[in-house]
Design an enzyme around this catalytic site. Structure first.
Site, short mmCIF file in Angstrom:
data_model
loop_
_atom_site.label_atom_id
_atom_site.label_comp_id
_atom_site.label_asym_id
_atom_site.label_seq_id
_atom_site.Cartn_x
_atom_site.Cartn_y
_atom_site.Cartn_z
N TYR A 98 0.79 -1.18 0.04
CA TYR A 98 -0.03 0.05 -0.15
C TYR A 98 0.81 1.13 -0.05
O TYR A 98 1.43 1.74 0.92
CB TYR A 98 -1.03 0.02 1.20
CG TYR A 98 -1.99 -1.25 1.21
CD1 TYR A 98 -2.09 -2.00 0.44
CD2 TYR A 98 -2.35 -1.61 2.45
CE1 TYR A 98 -2.86 -3.16 0.49
CE2 TYR A 98 -3.14 -2.79 2.60
CZ TYR A 98 -3.35 -3.49 1.45
OH TYR A 98 -4.21 -4.61 1.78
N PRO A 132 -14.88 -6.84 2.43
CA PRO A 132 -16.05 -7.31 3.34
C PRO A 132 -17.63 -7.21 2.85
O PRO A 132 -18.54 -7.55 3.21
CB PRO A 132 -15.82 -7.02 4.63
CG PRO A 132 -15.18 -5.92 4.38
CD PRO A 132 -14.18 -5.73 3.38
#
Length: 276
Positions: free
Chosen positions: A56, A200
């Protein structure tokens, strides 16, 4: 009643609803103060599990979290991931589990996070060009890692990994409408391994799905909160890590922990996954 906490590796207790930091902007400029504020607000809301990775921003995400939160609260776990490299910022990321690379990324993570030990470090992906035992053995032997996890693995790969080291967590793509990795979740349940679903929530689908909308209306919740509440109710080893760069979305996600699905709601939502 759904448990609100889980002990990763049997001893490291975190609140089950965490935060994925991947979406936070890391570049210098006007967006950075807002990104720092989101990370700090996550801790204010009681979140004790934050997920990041070397990938990231090439470590910039780790540095952002350290700037926002160091010195860390005693109960905060920041977990990071290693095993992807790129020769320069314009190149694509590629799998690289060579021991020297993993050792270097661990050292970079320690420096960027400003810690002497990473309590949970996950192998971002398994590199098929390097024996799995060598990759995991390198992490085990570093001496600066408390617990080892995996990401995006099959049940067979998880079983193979457990022959080399104790696995504390698995981070696979999984949500209410995408349950491809249900066998991996089952294996984690049987072994008491934390299962951290990335992605999710499927944003577009969950907001458009009629059944999810109906359940959300009955509970006076949002579709996103329903999707997260289902994950928490579906298995006691699931630790969702929804990500966002906005405080209002962060607060919406955190409030999902108080949403209580009835057995009737669970039955409706359990039927939604497309056949695999």
């Amino acid at each position: 009643m759904t448990a609100t906490a889980f002990r990763i590796g049997g001893d490291l207790e975190v609140h089950r609803l965490g935060f994925g930091a991947m979406r936070l902007p890391t570049e210098p400029g006007a967006a950075r103060p807002a990104a720092l504020a989101v990370a700090r607000r996550a801790v204010e809301l009681g979140i004790t599990l934050i997920d990041t990775a070397h990938m990231y921003g090439g470590g910039a995400n780790e540095e952002l979290l350290a700037e926002a939160l160091h010195p860390y609260p005693e109960d905060l776990l920041i977990t990071t991931k290693v095993g992807l490299t790129r020769p320069d910022p314009s190149a694509d990321w590629k799998l690289d589990g060579r021991p020297a690379v993993l050792r270097d990324q661990v050292e970079q993570g320690l420096r960027r996070l400003r810690v002497e030990r990473i309590e949970l470090l996950q192998l971002h992906r398994i590199d098929p060009e390097t024996p799995l035992a060598d990759q995991l053995g390198t992490l085990r032997d570093e001496g600066k890692i408390g617990r080892i996890g995996l990401s995006e693995v099959t049940a067979e790969e998880l079983a193979e990994a457990r022959e080399t080291v104790e696995i504390a967590s698995v981070q696979n793509r999984y949500n209410l409408l995408d349950r491809e990795h249900e066998p991996v979740l089952t294996a984690c349940e049987e072994a008491g391994i934390a299962f951290l679903p990335w992605r999710p929530v499927v944003w577009g689908d969950s907001r458009a799905n009629a059944e999810i909308l109906a359940v959300a209306a009955e509970l006076e919740a949002t579709p996103t909160q329903v999707a997260l509440a289902w994950l928490l109710a579906h298995s006691p080893v699931v630790l969702p890590i929804p990500g966002t760069a906005r405080i209002d979305h962060l607060e919406e996600n955190a409030a999902a922990g108080s949403v209580r699905l009835t057995p009737a709601h669970r039955e409706i939502l359990d039927r939604l996954a497309a056949p695999q």
